[in-house]
Design a protein around this motif. Structure first.
Motif, mmCIF file in Angstrom:
data_model
loop_
_atom_site.group_PDB
_atom_site.id
_atom_site.type_symbol
_atom_site.label_atom_id
_atom_site.label_comp_id
_atom_site.label_asym_id
_atom_site.label_seq_id
_atom_site.Cartn_x
_atom_site.Cartn_y
_atom_site.Cartn_z
ATOM 1 N N GLU A 99 -3.826 53.383 -30.427
ATOM 2 C CA GLU A 99 -3.340 52.251 -31.181
ATOM 3 C C GLU A 99 -2.129 51.556 -30.731
ATOM 4 O O GLU A 99 -1.929 50.361 -30.436
ATOM 5 N N ALA A 100 -0.963 52.562 -30.697
ATOM 6 C CA ALA A 100 0.332 52.151 -30.359
ATOM 7 C C ALA A 100 0.384 51.290 -28.799
ATOM 8 O O ALA A 100 0.902 50.511 -28.946
ATOM 9 N N LEU A 101 -0.313 51.991 -27.793
ATOM 10 C CA LEU A 101 -0.334 51.444 -26.586
ATOM 11 C C LEU A 101 -1.078 50.174 -26.422
ATOM 12 O O LEU A 101 -0.704 49.041 -25.944
ATOM 13 N N GLU A 102 -2.144 50.096 -27.339
ATOM 14 C CA GLU A 102 -2.854 48.726 -27.452
ATOM 15 C C GLU A 102 -1.970 47.706 -28.057
ATOM 16 O O GLU A 102 -1.987 46.470 -27.340
ATOM 17 N N ALA A 103 -1.476 48.011 -29.053
ATOM 18 C CA ALA A 103 -0.643 47.045 -29.614
ATOM 19 C C ALA A 103 0.708 46.652 -28.942
ATOM 20 O O ALA A 103 0.860 45.264 -28.649
ATOM 21 N N ALA A 104 1.118 47.472 -28.053
ATOM 22 C CA ALA A 104 2.299 47.236 -26.893
ATOM 23 C C ALA A 104 1.732 46.274 -26.013
ATOM 24 O O ALA A 104 2.353 45.395 -25.619
ATOM 25 N N ALA A 105 0.452 46.462 -25.528
ATOM 26 C CA ALA A 105 -0.054 45.590 -24.434
ATOM 27 C C ALA A 105 -0.332 44.174 -25.099
ATOM 28 O O ALA A 105 -0.065 43.365 -24.227
ATOM 29 N N LEU A 106 -0.816 44.174 -26.074
ATOM 30 C CA LEU A 106 -0.874 42.654 -26.927
ATOM 31 C C LEU A 106 0.440 41.943 -26.754
ATOM 32 O O LEU A 106 0.372 40.802 -26.540
ATOM 33 N N ASP A 107 1.505 42.646 -27.384
ATOM 34 C CA ASP A 107 2.815 41.914 -27.333
ATOM 35 C C ASP A 107 3.251 41.643 -26.046
ATOM 36 O O ASP A 107 3.901 40.605 -25.753
ATOM 37 N N LYS A 108 2.874 42.225 -24.862
ATOM 38 C CA LYS A 108 3.268 41.782 -23.552
ATOM 39 C C LYS A 108 2.276 40.438 -23.346
ATOM 40 O O LYS A 108 2.803 39.536 -22.642
ATOM 41 N N VAL A 109 1.106 40.338 -23.713
ATOM 42 C CA VAL A 109 0.319 39.260 -23.278
ATOM 43 C C VAL A 109 1.036 38.109 -24.029
ATOM 44 O O VAL A 109 1.389 36.992 -23.023
ATOM 45 N N PRO A 111 3.992 36.357 -26.999
ATOM 46 C CA PRO A 111 4.803 36.674 -27.955
ATOM 47 C C PRO A 111 4.184 36.415 -29.294
ATOM 48 O O PRO A 111 3.274 35.718 -29.367
ATOM 49 N N PRO A 112 4.608 37.277 -30.165
ATOM 50 C CA PRO A 112 3.809 37.323 -31.483
ATOM 51 C C PRO A 112 3.828 35.733 -32.156
ATOM 52 O O PRO A 112 4.998 35.486 -32.041
ATOM 53 N N ALA A 113 2.707 35.269 -32.586
ATOM 54 C CA ALA A 113 2.909 33.803 -33.197
ATOM 55 C C ALA A 113 3.492 33.971 -34.541
ATOM 56 O O ALA A 113 2.837 34.642 -35.298
ATOM 57 N N ASP A 114 4.193 32.977 -34.713
ATOM 58 C CA ASP A 114 4.833 32.689 -36.205
ATOM 59 C C ASP A 114 3.892 31.651 -36.825
ATOM 60 O O ASP A 114 3.959 30.223 -36.660
ATOM 61 N N VAL A 115 2.914 32.091 -37.844
ATOM 62 C CA VAL A 115 1.842 31.305 -37.972
ATOM 63 C C VAL A 115 2.487 30.262 -39.327
ATOM 64 O O VAL A 115 1.798 29.411 -39.808
ATOM 65 N N THR A 116 3.699 30.609 -39.565
ATOM 66 C CA THR A 116 4.261 29.707 -40.731
ATOM 67 C C THR A 116 5.132 28.698 -40.215
ATOM 68 O O THR A 116 5.584 27.641 -40.976
ATOM 69 N N LEU A 117 5.294 28.366 -38.872
ATOM 70 C CA LEU A 117 5.943 27.301 -38.172
ATOM 71 C C LEU A 117 4.916 25.873 -38.538
ATOM 72 O O LEU A 117 3.974 26.058 -38.621
#
Ligand code: PHE
Length: 360
Positions: A99-109, A111-117
């Motif tokens: 889980e940790a490695l998959e989450a880190a891989a997503l972050d690399k693809v 940047p986390p989107a700020d859906v409140t913008l």
């Protein structure tokens, strides 16, 4: 083979010979090592290798199960307990790391989107202020029986001047005041030539408005442009009088500027009307007491007008004894600037979206 020996050996090179049975302590030690290896996996492929080494078909777990099977009845419960611990601990370590490695891989693809913008809004287009004013003005005149006529921007001297009773020595014919083409035609200096074109092709009665561009050699400033818009009006029939002109323009003023509007005629001169007037409307902002919009006069100059000169009727083969008529010409920019409180005529041609968006 003892698991400690087979640990680094690729599965296809690994002997299937089973090593000595694992003791309770061996299992506990293997558990700790396996968990550590899974937690230390730096990426998903390394994690998968560690999983195969521990839980895979030729990995540690089958070894442990085999030891369990071979154990004496006295030893078996302890070994069973240890093997259960191994399974649980290793499974948990594997899925947590995955889980940790998959989450880190997503972050690399990404940047986390700020859906409140706030989103990028798409602004709808809208009609240009001149077009908006023109549509309103046409609507007002259509309601009292006017139809819309038009003529070309490039005119003949005949239509623009001669037929409009404008003599050869009139200053508006001067090259200083008018754009001439090499062939002798010109950019019309007003929309009045549409009167001539329409009367030449239609029998009375006629009741038209003719909006369009007009051109003059004006130096651009806050209220002048070499290219602007006019709205011509012409009503010819039996017994049309100055009272009709005043009544119709007062109706127009009340529709466009408000029901309390007043109309004022001042004597003036145009070659193609007799008598001629300049038409003022009472200021719609202050009601006549004087303000910034009317430059403290209480009145706003809107149009030139008058009774069609008999010489104009003769030029289009109308009988001046049988019909009379009125004509007027007003500046559309002027009406737009007054109604929309625009400070500089040039804003209307610069197409700056920040300016135009105010009238969307
Ligand atoms: N054509 C005149 C101008 O441009 C306005 C006008 C039109 C005056 C019709 C009288 C009648 O100034």
């Amino acid at each position: 083979m003892h698991p400690a020996l087979s640990a680094g050996v690729p599965p296809d090179l690994r002997s299937t010979r089973t090593g000595p049975a694992m003791t309770y302590d061996d299992i506990l030690k293997s558990t700790a090592e396996a968990v550590e290896a899974l937690q230390a996996a730096a990426d998903l492929p390394t994690l998968e290798e560690a999983r195969i080494r521990t839980l895979g078909r030729n990995g540690l777990l089958p070894q442990i199960m085999k030891s369990l099977k071979d154990a004496t009845p006295e030893e078996r419960p302890r070994l069973g307990q240890a093997s259960n611990q191994f399974k649980e601990a290793v499974q948990a370590a594997w899925s947590a790391r995955k889980e940790a490695l998959e989450a880190a891989a997503l972050d690399k693809v990404a940047p986390p989107a700020d859906v409140t913008l706030p989103g990028h809004g798409v602004r709808p287009g809208s009609l240009h202020p001149i077009t908006q004013i023109l549509e309103r003005v046409q609507q007002v005149f259509r309601a009292i029986g006017f139809t819309v006529a038009s003529g070309p921007d490039i005119e003949t001297v005949e239509h623009n001047f001669d037929a409009l009773n404008t003599p050869a020595d009139h200053p508006s014919r001067d090259p200083q005041d008018t754009f001439y083409l090499a062939d002798g035609r010109l950019l019309r200096t007003h929309t009045s030539p549409v009167q001539i074109r329409h009367m030449k092709t239609h029998k009375p009665p006629v009741r038209i408005i003719a909006p369009g561009r007009a051109y003059r050699r004006d130096t651009p400033d806050a209220t002048h442009s070499a290219n602007f818009h006019q709205l011509e009006g012409l009503f010819v029939a039996e017994k049309v009088s100055m009272a009709d002109l005043k009544g119709d323009l007062t109706y127009f003023a009340r529709q466009v500027l408000g029901p309390k509007s007043k109309t004022r005629f001042r004597p003036h001169f145009f070659p193609f009307t007799e008598p001629s007037v300049e038409v003022d409307f009472s200021c719609h902002v202050c009601g006549g007491s004087g303000c910034r919009v009317c430059k403290n006069s209480g009145w706003i100059e809107i149009a030139g007008a008058g009774m069609v000169d008999p010489n104009v009727f003769k030029a289009v083969d109308y009988d001046p004894e049988a019909v009379t008529g009125y004509a007027f010409g007003m500046g559309l920019e002027r009406i737009a600037m007054i109604l929309l409180e625009i400070q500089d005529i040039r804003h209307l041609y610069e197409n700056d979206a920040r300016f135009l968006a105010q009238f969307a």
